[in-house]
Design a protein around this motif. Structure first.
Motif: not given
Length: 389
Positions: A12-32
């Motif tokens: 985060d550019p303001i607080t420095g807190r971190r966030g994450f995104l992990v895509i494990d697998r896609l089916v028909r190009g989409v994940s949930s």
């Protein structure tokens, strides 16, 4: 666990807190996979959860259904959701993740966040919806979106339907296990760690089925009553984070330390709050015959091994808490209408079949329910990949 397709870290550019995104697998190009917010969240944690979503999606695959399982993913933000800066961090995270949400990641509430908060932040971040990536897979997008919108507007006895379907799935998992063991519902004792969306819904369904909720824990400690707590009173006394107003407790209710939920005399223990709550150092306090993982990753593998040795059955999160995610897609794809009766009936039927199958496979293979669930999902994944390359 195989390497994910995508793993990224955001600051985060303001607080420095971190966030994450992990895509494990896609089916028909989409994940949930949902988005959680908690202090101490890590990318490794999010990766484990993303892989768990891949398994949950595969476990609910029905070739005759309209809902086609998606791939698995997860988002996480290292921030206390009660922090005054939390909402701003959430909005900026969603702004940064907007290209992924628009293209191939569908998300919603998870630990520390309500769906209302996620939806409001998504609007402020300029998103059409947090599930818009799946719209291109729908036969009739207008009708599907209206169906999901109407489902989220349904209120059941003062609680939103979306807050109850997950608990319905957890409760049905427990009832299925009791039925297979020949244990009567009436008088069976339950202890829950967490009385938020998942824990609260679970407590309500179990209470109405005749089980006795003898303890619940929140951030302030453990509330216990060996004669049974008034579940409806506790639900009415909780805030948006599942914290119970102690001034509303009954005359026989006891206030115990925070970790007392582990050692309460109970038959069923339901960790429904944080990950990694049960470890090798505290598992020996547990008296329950069943541990039912309403939360994600609440029992560490080493603890589960020790619990299994002393005859405790752990029903795994990838099965137990999968109904919330599945309900979204059953509704959006059109397997059910925007109806509480249909939602609960379909959830009960699906979860009973799934849990029964997992427990039967574990018995036949001489293994744990978790190993059986992973094997079941492993059987499904190549079938899904072949049908939807």
């Amino acid at each position: 666990m195989p390497a994910p397709l995508l793993s990224l870290t955001w600051s985060d550019p303001i607080t420095g807190r971190r966030g994450f995104l992990v895509i494990d697998r896609l089916v028909r190009g989409v994940s949930s996979g949902g988005l959680r917010m908690r202090a101490g969240c890590t990318v490794d944690e999010v990766a484990q959860l993303a892989h768990g979503m891949t398994l949950k999606e595969a476990l609910h695959y029905n070739p005759e259904g309209k809902y086609v399982p998606l791939g698995g993913a997860k988002g996480g933000i290292d921030c206390d959701p009660r922090d005054p800066e939390a909402y701003g961090v959430l909005v900026r995270y969603l702004e940064a993740m907007r290209p992924y949400i628009e293209s191939f990641w569908t998300t919603g509430e998870d630990l520390g966040l309500t769906q209302d908060t996620v939806d409001r932040a998504a609007t402020d971040a300029g998103l059409v919806s947090t599930v818009q990536a799946v719209y291109r897979l729908l036969d009739d997008e207008v009708a599907a979106r209206a169906r999901l919108r109407d489902a989220f507007a349904i209120d059941v006895d003062g609680i939103g339907l979306d807050e109850l379907v997950g608990g319905c799935g957890v409760a049905e998992s427990i009832l299925t296990a009791l039925d297979r063991a020949g244990v009567a519902y009436e008088g069976t004792r339950v202890c829950l760690q967490g009385l938020g969306t998942m824990g609260g819904g679970t407590a309500r369904f179990l209470d109405r089925a005749g089980l006795k909720v003898v303890a619940v824990a929140d951030v302030k400690g453990t509330i216990a009553n060996p004669d049974g707590l008034s579940v409806e009173s506790l639900l009415a006394a909780r805030d948006a984070h599942g914290t119970v107003d102690r001034s509303m407790l009954g005359a026989g209710d006891l206030e115990l330390p925070g970790d007392a939920w582990l050692s309460v005399e109970t038959d069923v223990l339901v960790p429904a709050a944080i990950s990694y709550a049960i470890d090798p150092g505290n598992q020996d306090q547990i008296t329950a015959r069943w541990i039912v993982e309403a939360a994600n990753l609440p029992v560490l593998p080493a603890a589960e091994e020790l619990l299994t040795r002393r005859g405790v059955t752990v029903l795994p999160d990838v099965v137990v808490n999968s109904a919330t995610n599945a309900w979204w897609w059953w509704t959006l794809f059109g397997d059910i209408e925007a109806s509480a009766d249909q939602a609960f009936a379909h959830t009960r039927r699906s979860m009973r079949a799934l849990v029964s199958g997992i427990l039967e496979r574990a018995e036949q293979d001489g293994t744990t329910p978790r190993a059986a669930a992973h094997a079941w999902a492993a059987d499904q994944l190549p079938i899904i990949a072949e049908r939807y390359p």
